[in-house]
Design a protein around this motif. Structure first.
Motif, PDB file in Angstrom:
ATOM      1  N   LEU A 108       9.227 -32.164 -28.526  1.00 47.01           N
ATOM      2  CA  LEU A 108      10.556 -32.845 -28.473  1.00 47.01           C
ATOM      3  C   LEU A 108      11.152 -32.465 -27.038  1.00 47.01           C
ATOM      4  CD1 LEU A 108      12.592 -34.313 -30.259  1.00 47.01           C
ATOM      5  CD2 LEU A 108      13.721 -32.337 -30.777  1.00 47.01           C
ATOM      6  N   PHE A 109      10.936 -31.571 -26.252  1.00 47.34           N
ATOM      7  CA  PHE A 109      11.414 -31.491 -25.156  1.00 47.34           C
ATOM      8  C   PHE A 109      10.601 -32.195 -23.824  1.00 47.34           C
ATOM      9  CE2 PHE A 109      10.554 -29.273 -20.994  1.00 47.34           C
ATOM     10  CZ  PHE A 109      11.874 -29.391 -20.668  1.00 47.34           C
ATOM     11  N   PHE A 110       9.382 -32.343 -24.409  1.00 48.86           N
ATOM     12  CA  PHE A 110       8.310 -33.029 -23.582  1.00 48.86           C
ATOM     13  C   PHE A 110       8.719 -34.590 -23.719  1.00 48.86           C
ATOM     14  CE2 PHE A 110       5.365 -29.492 -22.958  1.00 48.86           C
ATOM     15  CZ  PHE A 110       5.456 -29.497 -21.665  1.00 48.86           C
ATOM     16  N   LEU A 111       9.128 -35.140 -24.822  1.00 47.30           N
ATOM     17  CA  LEU A 111       9.739 -36.495 -25.132  1.00 47.30           C
ATOM     18  C   LEU A 111      10.926 -36.740 -24.191  1.00 47.30           C
ATOM     19  CD1 LEU A 111       9.173 -37.052 -28.960  1.00 47.30           C
ATOM     20  CD2 LEU A 111       7.898 -38.130 -27.056  1.00 47.30           C
ATOM     21  N   PHE A 112      11.647 -35.807 -24.067  1.00 50.69           N
ATOM     22  CA  PHE A 112      13.027 -36.090 -23.421  1.00 50.69           C
ATOM     23  C   PHE A 112      12.739 -36.002 -22.011  1.00 50.69           C
ATOM     24  CE2 PHE A 112      15.363 -34.404 -27.402  1.00 50.69           C
ATOM     25  CZ  PHE A 112      15.677 -35.540 -27.839  1.00 50.69           C
ATOM     26  N   VAL A 113      11.838 -35.256 -21.330  1.00 49.50           N
ATOM     27  CA  VAL A 113      11.424 -35.572 -19.958  1.00 49.50           C
ATOM     28  C   VAL A 113      10.566 -36.488 -19.734  1.00 49.50           C
ATOM     29  CG1 VAL A 113      12.315 -32.902 -19.781  1.00 49.50           C
ATOM     30  CG2 VAL A 113       9.849 -33.534 -19.953  1.00 49.50           C
ATOM     31  N   ARG A 114      10.117 -37.342 -20.659  1.00 46.63           N
ATOM     32  CA  ARG A 114       9.440 -38.560 -20.276  1.00 46.63           C
ATOM     33  C   ARG A 114       8.053 -38.143 -19.867  1.00 46.63           C
ATOM     34  NH1 ARG A 114      12.260 -43.214 -21.123  1.00 46.63           N
ATOM     35  NH2 ARG A 114      14.371 -42.850 -20.496  1.00 46.63           N
ATOM     36  N   TRP A 115       7.372 -37.308 -20.920  1.00 47.52           N
ATOM     37  CA  TRP A 115       6.092 -37.161 -21.031  1.00 47.52           C
ATOM     38  C   TRP A 115       5.637 -37.442 -22.484  1.00 47.52           C
ATOM     39  CZ3 TRP A 115       3.833 -32.246 -18.109  1.00 47.52           C
ATOM     40  CH2 TRP A 115       4.107 -32.489 -16.787  1.00 47.52           C
ATOM     41  N   PRO A 116       5.883 -38.546 -23.007  1.00 45.49           N
ATOM     42  CA  PRO A 116       5.384 -38.812 -24.336  1.00 45.49           C
ATOM     43  C   PRO A 116       4.267 -38.606 -25.058  1.00 45.49           C
ATOM     44  CG  PRO A 116       5.699 -41.072 -23.075  1.00 45.49           C
ATOM     45  CD  PRO A 116       5.776 -39.804 -22.032  1.00 45.49           C
ATOM     46  N   ILE A 117       3.009 -38.627 -24.182  1.00 44.79           N
ATOM     47  CA  ILE A 117       1.750 -38.588 -24.847  1.00 44.79           C
ATOM     48  C   ILE A 117       1.826 -36.862 -25.218  1.00 44.79           C
ATOM     49  CG2 ILE A 117      -0.501 -38.550 -24.665  1.00 44.79           C
ATOM     50  CD1 ILE A 117      -0.309 -41.038 -23.087  1.00 44.79           C
ATOM     51  N   VAL A 118       1.914 -36.150 -24.378  1.00 44.36           N
ATOM     52  CA  VAL A 118       2.035 -34.596 -24.558  1.00 44.36           C
ATOM     53  C   VAL A 118       2.827 -34.368 -25.560  1.00 44.36           C
ATOM     54  CG1 VAL A 118       2.305 -32.481 -23.368  1.00 44.36           C
ATOM     55  CG2 VAL A 118       1.270 -34.176 -22.085  1.00 44.36           C
ATOM     56  N   GLY A 119       4.138 -35.029 -25.576  1.00 41.94           N
ATOM     57  CA  GLY A 119       5.178 -34.364 -26.565  1.00 41.94           C
ATOM     58  C   GLY A 119       4.615 -35.087 -27.918  1.00 41.94           C
ATOM     59  N   ILE A 120       4.111 -36.161 -28.053  1.00 42.00           N
ATOM     60  CA  ILE A 120       3.689 -36.618 -29.520  1.00 42.00           C
ATOM     61  C   ILE A 120       2.492 -35.596 -30.157  1.00 42.00           C
ATOM     62  CG2 ILE A 120       1.881 -38.258 -28.883  1.00 42.00           C
ATOM     63  CD1 ILE A 120       4.831 -38.674 -31.607  1.00 42.00           C
ATOM     64  N   ILE A 121       1.530 -35.185 -29.020  1.00 37.97           N
ATOM     65  CA  ILE A 121       0.493 -34.687 -29.505  1.00 37.97           C
ATOM     66  C   ILE A 121       1.009 -32.913 -29.936  1.00 37.97           C
ATOM     67  CG2 ILE A 121      -1.574 -33.282 -28.570  1.00 37.97           C
ATOM     68  CD1 ILE A 121      -2.184 -35.814 -27.131  1.00 37.97           C
ATOM     69  N   LEU A 122       2.006 -32.382 -29.186  1.00 36.68           N
ATOM     70  CA  LEU A 122       2.452 -31.267 -29.762  1.00 36.68           C
ATOM     71  C   LEU A 122       3.285 -31.358 -30.845  1.00 36.68           C
ATOM     72  CD1 LEU A 122       3.646 -29.599 -26.088  1.00 36.68           C
ATOM     73  CD2 LEU A 122       2.110 -28.727 -27.732  1.00 36.68           C
ATOM     74  N   GLU A 123       4.081 -32.434 -31.066  1.00 38.39           N
ATOM     75  CA  GLU A 123       4.761 -32.599 -32.297  1.00 38.39           C
ATOM     76  C   GLU A 123       3.940 -32.668 -33.362  1.00 38.39           C
ATOM     77  OE1 GLU A 123       7.767 -35.813 -32.246  1.00 38.39           O
ATOM     78  OE2 GLU A 123       9.057 -34.666 -31.052  1.00 38.39           O
ATOM     79  N   ILE A 124       2.776 -33.403 -33.368  1.00 39.78           N
ATOM     80  CA  ILE A 124       1.821 -33.767 -34.525  1.00 39.78           C
ATOM     81  C   ILE A 124       1.370 -32.073 -34.886  1.00 39.78           C
ATOM     82  CG2 ILE A 124      -0.161 -34.652 -35.139  1.00 39.78           C
ATOM     83  CD1 ILE A 124       0.522 -37.005 -33.684  1.00 39.78           C
TER      84      ILE A 124
END
Length: 133
Positions: free
Chosen positions: A76-92
């Protein structure tokens, strides 16, 4: 009735549905960060309304769920700092780790759905029919 759905839980289900929809839409639109963040906020709010604040807190702070909680919140943090691909992989990964205890219950539930249960139980038979054999 044991599983009574009040208005708060109906709103929670709706928010979870909208969260999943916005996340799916964001993935289709090449990982749009704004839609991913909106989907996550709606999903988290819906889970909180569905389970209750105390149960949600226990889910995320349970000692067995630390790895999943950290990965989900880091995503969620990576999504907010505009790294969506890394963020969605970590979230999954975090989502799977957090809710891994629920998978046997979900599996039993899916087996009881008429068409879906049959497809899950007999995948090789379906593949043989598709091949024409």
């Amino acid at each position: 009735m044991a599983y009574e759905i009040d208005e708060r839980k109906k709103i929670g289900f709706g928010l979870i549905g909208f969260g999943i929809f916005f996340t799916f839409l964001a993935i289709i639109l090449f990982f749009d960060g704004g839609l991913l963040a909106l989907g996550n906020i709606l999903w988290l709010t819906g889970v909180t309304l569905l389970l209750g604040l105390q149960s949600t807190w226990k889910l995320f702070t349970n000692r067995a769920n630390y790895k999943g909680s950290i990965c989900f919140l880091l995503g969620l943090f990576f999504l907010f700092v505009r790294w969506p691909i890394v963020g969605i992989i970590l979230e999954i990964y975090g989502f799977i780790a957090l809710f891994s205890g629920f998978w046997p219950s979900v599996k039993v539930f899916l087996y009881q759905i008429p068409v879906v249960g049959w497809i899950i139980q007999y995948p090789l038979m379906i593949l043989d029919r598709l091949k024409g054999g």
